[in-house]
Scaffold this active site. Structure first.
Site, PDB file in Angstrom:
ATOM      1  N   HIS A 185      -4.274  -3.589   6.063  1.00  0.00           N
ATOM      2  CA  HIS A 185      -4.578  -3.522   5.021  1.00  0.00           C
ATOM      3  C   HIS A 185      -6.145  -4.066   3.969  1.00  0.00           C
ATOM      4  O   HIS A 185      -6.113  -5.376   4.182  1.00  0.00           O
ATOM      5  CB  HIS A 185      -3.396  -4.673   4.363  1.00  0.00           C
ATOM      6  CG  HIS A 185      -3.303  -4.679   3.390  1.00  0.00           C
ATOM      7  ND1 HIS A 185      -3.034  -3.644   1.913  1.00  0.00           N
ATOM      8  CD2 HIS A 185      -3.755  -6.542   2.860  1.00  0.00           C
ATOM      9  CE1 HIS A 185      -3.005  -4.929   1.084  1.00  0.00           C
ATOM     10  NE2 HIS A 185      -3.386  -6.069   1.549  1.00  0.00           N
ATOM     11  N   ASP A 210       0.884  -1.003   0.122  1.00  0.00           N
ATOM     12  CA  ASP A 210       0.288  -0.054   0.162  1.00  0.00           C
ATOM     13  C   ASP A 210       0.773   1.337   0.200  1.00  0.00           C
ATOM     14  O   ASP A 210       0.818   2.520  -0.395  1.00  0.00           O
ATOM     15  CB  ASP A 210      -1.064  -0.173   1.552  1.00  0.00           C
ATOM     16  CG  ASP A 210      -1.662  -1.204   1.503  1.00  0.00           C
ATOM     17  OD1 ASP A 210      -2.184  -1.468   0.419  1.00  0.00           O
ATOM     18  OD2 ASP A 210      -1.180  -2.617   2.273  1.00  0.00           O
TER      19      ASP A 210
HETATM   20  P1  NAD Z   1      -1.863 -18.608  -4.326  1.00  0.00           P
HETATM   21  O1  NAD Z   1      -3.316 -19.014  -4.296  1.00  0.00           O
HETATM   22  O2  NAD Z   1      -1.323 -18.025  -5.553  1.00  0.00           O
HETATM   23  O3  NAD Z   1      -1.137 -19.081  -3.576  1.00  0.00           O
HETATM   24  C1  NAD Z   1      -0.753 -19.997  -1.872  1.00  0.00           C
HETATM   25  C2  NAD Z   1      -0.637 -20.699  -2.030  1.00  0.00           C
HETATM   26  O4  NAD Z   1      -0.842 -20.995  -0.223  1.00  0.00           O
HETATM   27  C3  NAD Z   1      -0.902 -22.081  -2.229  1.00  0.00           C
HETATM   28  O5  NAD Z   1       0.252 -22.687  -2.892  1.00  0.00           O
HETATM   29  C4  NAD Z   1      -1.264 -22.340  -0.872  1.00  0.00           C
HETATM   30  O6  NAD Z   1      -1.262 -24.238  -1.270  1.00  0.00           O
HETATM   31  C5  NAD Z   1      -1.123 -22.293  -0.438  1.00  0.00           C
HETATM   32  N1  NAD Z   1      -1.243 -22.703   1.314  1.00  0.00           N
HETATM   33  C6  NAD Z   1      -1.995 -23.045   1.714  1.00  0.00           C
HETATM   34  N2  NAD Z   1      -2.806 -22.616   2.818  1.00  0.00           N
HETATM   35  C7  NAD Z   1      -0.969 -23.100   3.340  1.00  0.00           C
HETATM   36  C8  NAD Z   1      -1.240 -23.366   5.001  1.00  0.00           C
HETATM   37  N3  NAD Z   1      -1.515 -24.136   5.817  1.00  0.00           N
HETATM   38  N4  NAD Z   1       0.023 -23.576   4.696  1.00  0.00           N
HETATM   39  C9  NAD Z   1       1.222 -23.384   3.937  1.00  0.00           C
HETATM   40  N5  NAD Z   1       0.632 -23.240   2.599  1.00  0.00           N
HETATM   41  C10 NAD Z   1      -0.232 -23.283   2.550  1.00  0.00           C
HETATM   42  O7  NAD Z   1      -2.416 -17.321  -3.332  1.00  0.00           O
HETATM   43  P2  NAD Z   1      -1.070 -15.391  -3.926  1.00  0.00           P
HETATM   44  O8  NAD Z   1      -1.931 -15.170  -5.221  1.00  0.00           O
HETATM   45  O9  NAD Z   1       0.566 -16.442  -3.614  1.00  0.00           O
HETATM   46  O10 NAD Z   1      -1.038 -15.275  -2.342  1.00  0.00           O
HETATM   47  C11 NAD Z   1      -1.276 -15.787  -0.929  1.00  0.00           C
HETATM   48  C12 NAD Z   1      -2.214 -14.732   0.227  1.00  0.00           C
HETATM   49  O11 NAD Z   1      -1.643 -13.533  -0.098  1.00  0.00           O
HETATM   50  C13 NAD Z   1      -3.827 -14.114  -0.259  1.00  0.00           C
HETATM   51  O12 NAD Z   1      -3.712 -14.331   1.265  1.00  0.00           O
HETATM   52  C14 NAD Z   1      -3.411 -12.911  -0.558  1.00  0.00           C
HETATM   53  O13 NAD Z   1      -4.241 -12.150  -0.456  1.00  0.00           O
HETATM   54  C15 NAD Z   1      -2.638 -12.681  -0.206  1.00  0.00           C
HETATM   55  N6  NAD Z   1      -1.842 -11.219  -0.801  1.00  0.00           N
HETATM   56  C16 NAD Z   1      -1.418  -9.740   0.304  1.00  0.00           C
HETATM   57  C17 NAD Z   1      -1.088  -8.901  -0.096  1.00  0.00           C
HETATM   58  C18 NAD Z   1      -0.330  -7.359   1.417  1.00  0.00           C
HETATM   59  O14 NAD Z   1      -0.311  -6.649   0.101  1.00  0.00           O
HETATM   60  N7  NAD Z   1       0.093  -8.073   2.733  1.00  0.00           N
HETATM   61  C19 NAD Z   1      -0.523  -8.763  -1.295  1.00  0.00           C
HETATM   62  C20 NAD Z   1      -1.271  -9.907  -1.889  1.00  0.00           C
HETATM   63  C21 NAD Z   1      -1.906 -10.580  -1.794  1.00  0.00           C
HETATM   64  C1  LMR Z   2      -2.975  -6.721  -2.543  1.00  0.00           C
HETATM   65  O1  LMR Z   2      -3.020  -5.615  -2.257  1.00  0.00           O
HETATM   66  O2  LMR Z   2      -2.895  -6.254  -3.975  1.00  0.00           O
HETATM   67  C2  LMR Z   2      -3.598  -7.355  -1.695  1.00  0.00           C
HETATM   68  O3  LMR Z   2      -3.541  -8.026  -0.809  1.00  0.00           O
HETATM   69  C3  LMR Z   2      -4.350  -8.761  -2.644  1.00  0.00           C
HETATM   70  C4  LMR Z   2      -6.197  -8.289  -2.614  1.00  0.00           C
HETATM   71  O4  LMR Z   2      -6.839  -8.843  -2.224  1.00  0.00           O
HETATM   72  O5  LMR Z   2      -5.970  -6.677  -2.899  1.00  0.00           O
END
Ligand code: NAD
Ligand code: LMR
Length: 338
Positions: free
Chosen positions: A190, A162
């Site tokens: 967030h 962000d």
């Molecule tokens: P994705 O679905 O591509 O990958 C997630 C992975 O986590 C999968 O491979 C899944 O098998 C694995 N997983 C699920 N439960 C698990 C556990 N208990 N232990 C270990 N691995 C586990 O998703 P992504 O695009 O990589 O996103 C991951 C997370 O990050 C999501 O919750 C997304 O919303 C979040 N995210 C946060 C931000 C932020 O700014 N904070 C930004 C982008 C994404």
């Molecule tokens: C983001 O900010 O891009 C991630 O947290 C993914 C989402 O769900 O918005």
């Protein structure tokens, strides 16, 4: 030249996912901890994700990274967090179009108690944790609550994406370089209630509010940054991944190597050493809240003494109220002790 320092153990959960794929090669190349620090990578996945993580591990080996001391893949949290110095908790379900991040609470929050416990039992005494999986602030709170022997300030949530979005949008509007923008803050959760605040920012050394219009900030900039994750999902058809990995690298790099005089934003605990600083902005204890922070001596320190306007205080209050609601929701699901 071969690296001379001891390897640092870095654990990445969700290593078979999208963010994992964008993150791991950058860690192996030295961008997380610096060009002199070798890393041992521990990749944690659920059984369904193991093959993807194993494939990524093969590619990491094929990168012949001089700093990559080892890479191990497991679905056992105890093994994954054994001796870990840096834990990146990425593994969790991403939202899809039309969802808010808080809609993931029920699906994802249960992941973070057991992982907090495993960190408590197996990690190195200097462990630093960054929670990326959403809803990141509340998941960080849950993980910390299950790790009573780890100081709560070692658990952080990622709001650096962000912050980076806010810097980039401000630079675009001012037709300036991102390096000219300083002093932006993201307050709160967030989520769509976050408050990207330019009132203390400068652009090329001038107060940002002399360069951009205050009405533009409130009506365009704030919602643009706060809803950027949803925009990415709509346009890309999937949750942000490379920019999220980039922000995770920035967060940990700054935490470990220091920020100097500039501040950034991070989701930090409002208990313990940060309690007084958080309270000075009207934010109660017992949350993980995005605040302006500098890293000094390997610790995040909340920037104090900033005067907030009534508008800013109202935004911050709304986001803090949402954090309190999320905390009560996970407490009702028995995912928080006490
Ligand atoms: P994705 O679905 O591509 O990958 C997630 C992975 O986590 C999968 O491979 C899944 O098998 C694995 N997983 C699920 N439960 C698990 C556990 N208990 N232990 C270990 N691995 C586990 O998703 P992504 O695009 O990589 O996103 C991951 C997370 O990050 C999501 O919750 C997304 O919303 C979040 N995210 C946060 C931000 C932020 O700014 N904070 C930004 C982008 C994404
Ligand atoms: C983001 O900010 O891009 C991630 O947290 C993914 C989402 O769900 O918005």
């Amino acid at each position: 030249m071969a690296p001379t320092t001891q390897p640092v153990t870095v654990t990445v959960t969700g290593a078979g996912g999208q963010i994992g794929y964008a993150l791991l090669f950058r860690i192996a190349s030295g961008q997380l901890l610096g060009p002199d620090t070798p890393v041992r990578l521990n990749l944690l996945e659920i059984p369904l994700g193991l093959r993807a993580a194993e494939g990524t591990a093969l590619e990491l080996i094929d990168g012949a990274f001089p700093l990559l001391a080892s890479v191990d893949v497991t679905d056992d949290a105890a093994a994954a967090f054994d001796g870990t110095n840096v834990a990146l908790l990425v593994g969790a379900r991403p939202r899809s179009a039309g969802m808010e991040r808080a809609d993931l609470l029920e699906a994802n929050a249960a992941i973070f108690g057991p992982q907090g416990r495993a960190i408590n039992e197996h990690a190195a005494s200097d462990v630093r944790v960054l929670v990326v999986g959403n809803p990141a602030n509340t998941n960080a709170l849950i993980a910390s609550a299950h790790a009573p022997d780890v100081p709560p300030e070692r658990f952080t949530a990622m709001t650096r994406l962000d912050h980076n979005r806010a810097v980039a949008q401000l630079a675009l509007k001012a037709e300036a370089s991102v390096t000219d923008v300083d002093g932006v803050i993201v307050w709160g959760n967030h989520s769509a209630t976050q408050y990207p605040d330019v009132s203390h920012a400068t652009i090329g050394g001038r107060p940002a509010l002399e360069v951009v219009d205050e009405a533009w900030c409130e009506e365009v900039f704030v919602p643009k940054v706060a809803r950027r994750g949803a925009e990415i999902i709509e346009v890309r058809g999937a949750s942000s991944a490379a920019s999220a990995a980039n922000a995770a690298i920035d967060h940990v790099y700054d935490w470990v190597n220091g920020t100097g005089d500039r501040w950034t934003s991070a989701g930090v605990t409002t208990s313990g050493p940060n309690a007084e600083a958080a309270a000075s902005y009207g934010i109660p204890e017992g949350l993980v809240c995005s605040l302006p922070v500098r890293s000094q001596g390997g610790e995040w320190q909340v920037v104090t003494g900033l005067e907030n306007s009534a508008v800013a205080r109202a935004h911050i209050e709304a986001s803090v109220a949402e954090l309190i609601d999320e905390r009560e929701a996970v407490r009702a699901l028995s995912l928080l002790p006490g």
